[in-house]
Motif scaffolding. Structure first.
Motif, mmCIF file in Angstrom:
data_model
loop_
_atom_site.group_PDB
_atom_site.id
_atom_site.type_symbol
_atom_site.label_atom_id
_atom_site.label_comp_id
_atom_site.label_asym_id
_atom_site.label_seq_id
_atom_site.Cartn_x
_atom_site.Cartn_y
_atom_site.Cartn_z
ATOM 1 N N TYR A 34 -55.124 17.380 -48.454
ATOM 2 C CA TYR A 34 -55.008 17.264 -49.908
ATOM 3 C C TYR A 34 -54.886 15.780 -50.218
ATOM 4 N N VAL A 35 -55.958 15.233 -50.782
ATOM 5 C CA VAL A 35 -55.991 13.804 -51.082
ATOM 6 C C VAL A 35 -55.682 13.606 -52.555
ATOM 7 N N HIS A 36 -54.666 12.836 -52.814
ATOM 8 C CA HIS A 36 -54.247 12.542 -54.181
ATOM 9 C C HIS A 36 -54.540 11.072 -54.455
ATOM 10 N N LEU A 37 -55.435 10.832 -55.417
ATOM 11 C CA LEU A 37 -55.772 9.448 -55.737
ATOM 12 C C LEU A 37 -55.013 9.006 -56.981
ATOM 13 N N ASP A 38 -54.512 7.779 -56.920
ATOM 14 C CA ASP A 38 -53.857 7.277 -58.119
ATOM 15 C C ASP A 38 -54.917 6.718 -59.080
ATOM 16 N N LEU A 39 -54.473 6.244 -60.220
ATOM 17 C CA LEU A 39 -55.427 5.819 -61.245
ATOM 18 C C LEU A 39 -56.255 4.627 -60.807
ATOM 19 N N ALA A 40 -55.772 3.880 -59.826
ATOM 20 C CA ALA A 40 -56.531 2.751 -59.298
ATOM 21 C C ALA A 40 -57.522 3.179 -58.224
ATOM 22 N N GLY A 41 -57.480 4.459 -57.865
ATOM 23 C CA GLY A 41 -58.410 4.960 -56.857
ATOM 24 C C GLY A 41 -57.883 4.886 -55.449
ATOM 25 N N GLU A 42 -56.597 4.577 -55.313
ATOM 26 C CA GLU A 42 -56.004 4.473 -53.979
ATOM 27 C C GLU A 42 -55.606 5.865 -53.490
ATOM 28 N N PRO A 43 -56.156 6.318 -52.369
ATOM 29 C CA PRO A 43 -55.867 7.683 -51.921
ATOM 30 C C PRO A 43 -54.574 7.797 -51.118
ATOM 31 N N THR A 44 -53.911 8.907 -51.298
ATOM 32 C CA THR A 44 -52.756 9.264 -50.489
ATOM 33 C C THR A 44 -52.934 10.702 -50.020
ATOM 34 N N VAL A 45 -52.772 10.926 -48.722
ATOM 35 C CA VAL A 45 -52.854 12.285 -48.201
ATOM 36 C C VAL A 45 -51.479 12.923 -48.342
ATOM 37 N N GLU A 46 -51.395 13.941 -49.187
ATOM 38 C CA GLU A 46 -50.091 14.555 -49.442
ATOM 39 C C GLU A 46 -49.854 15.808 -48.613
ATOM 40 N N GLU A 47 -50.920 16.454 -48.196
ATOM 41 C CA GLU A 47 -50.764 17.614 -47.321
ATOM 42 C C GLU A 47 -51.865 17.572 -46.281
ATOM 43 N N ARG A 48 -51.527 17.980 -45.081
ATOM 44 C CA ARG A 48 -52.526 18.046 -44.015
ATOM 45 C C ARG A 48 -52.352 19.349 -43.261
ATOM 46 N N GLU A 49 -53.408 20.143 -43.250
ATOM 47 C CA GLU A 49 -53.372 21.429 -42.553
ATOM 48 C C GLU A 49 -54.317 21.354 -41.360
ATOM 49 N N VAL A 50 -53.807 21.637 -40.184
ATOM 50 C CA VAL A 50 -54.624 21.597 -38.978
ATOM 51 C C VAL A 50 -55.355 22.930 -38.835
ATOM 52 N N LEU A 51 -56.679 22.884 -38.888
ATOM 53 C CA LEU A 51 -57.484 24.106 -38.781
ATOM 54 C C LEU A 51 -57.846 24.396 -37.333
ATOM 55 N N GLY A 52 -57.944 23.353 -36.540
ATOM 56 C CA GLY A 52 -58.279 23.542 -35.132
ATOM 57 C C GLY A 52 -57.957 22.274 -34.371
ATOM 58 N N ASP A 53 -57.546 22.445 -33.133
ATOM 59 C CA ASP A 53 -57.111 21.293 -32.359
ATOM 60 C C ASP A 53 -57.430 21.557 -30.890
ATOM 61 N N ARG A 54 -58.207 20.668 -30.287
ATOM 62 C CA ARG A 54 -58.604 20.897 -28.897
ATOM 63 C C ARG A 54 -58.454 19.604 -28.115
ATOM 64 N N VAL A 55 -57.763 19.664 -27.007
ATOM 65 C CA VAL A 55 -57.596 18.501 -26.151
ATOM 66 C C VAL A 55 -58.819 18.369 -25.252
#
Ligand SMILES: [Zn+2]
Length: 79
Positions: A34-55
């Motif tokens: 979930y990328v939340h951009l401020d009014l200046a266009g600077e992105p902040t990732v507020e949520e991260r969900e791992v859908l798959g992970d492989r070593v």
């Protein structure tokens, strides 16, 4: 070779030198952010969900052995 990831009760151990603590891990992850951009266009990732992970590979930082890890019990695992 499929590498098993450590769990709550296990950890990696290098089978060649006994290293328990330092590894270079190459992994492939699919994540939804979930990328939340401020009014200046600077992105902040507020949520991260791992859908798959492989070593893909694990390299020991002590002896440089690749994919020579085994799973051992953690010392504090109750069982
Ligand atoms: Zn090692």
């Amino acid at each position: 070779m499929v590498l098993s990831q450590p769990t709550d009760g296990t950890r990696w151990r290098c089978t060649l030198c006994g290293n328990l603590t330092r590894f270079d891990v190459t992994r492939t992850s699919r994540v939804r952010e979930y990328v939340h951009l401020d009014l200046a266009g600077e992105p902040t990732v507020e949520e991260r969900e791992v859908l798959g992970d492989r070593v893909e590979s694990v390299r020991c930082r002590w002896c440089n052995a690749v994919d020579q890890v085994e799973l051992v019990d953690r010392p504090d695992s109750g069982s």
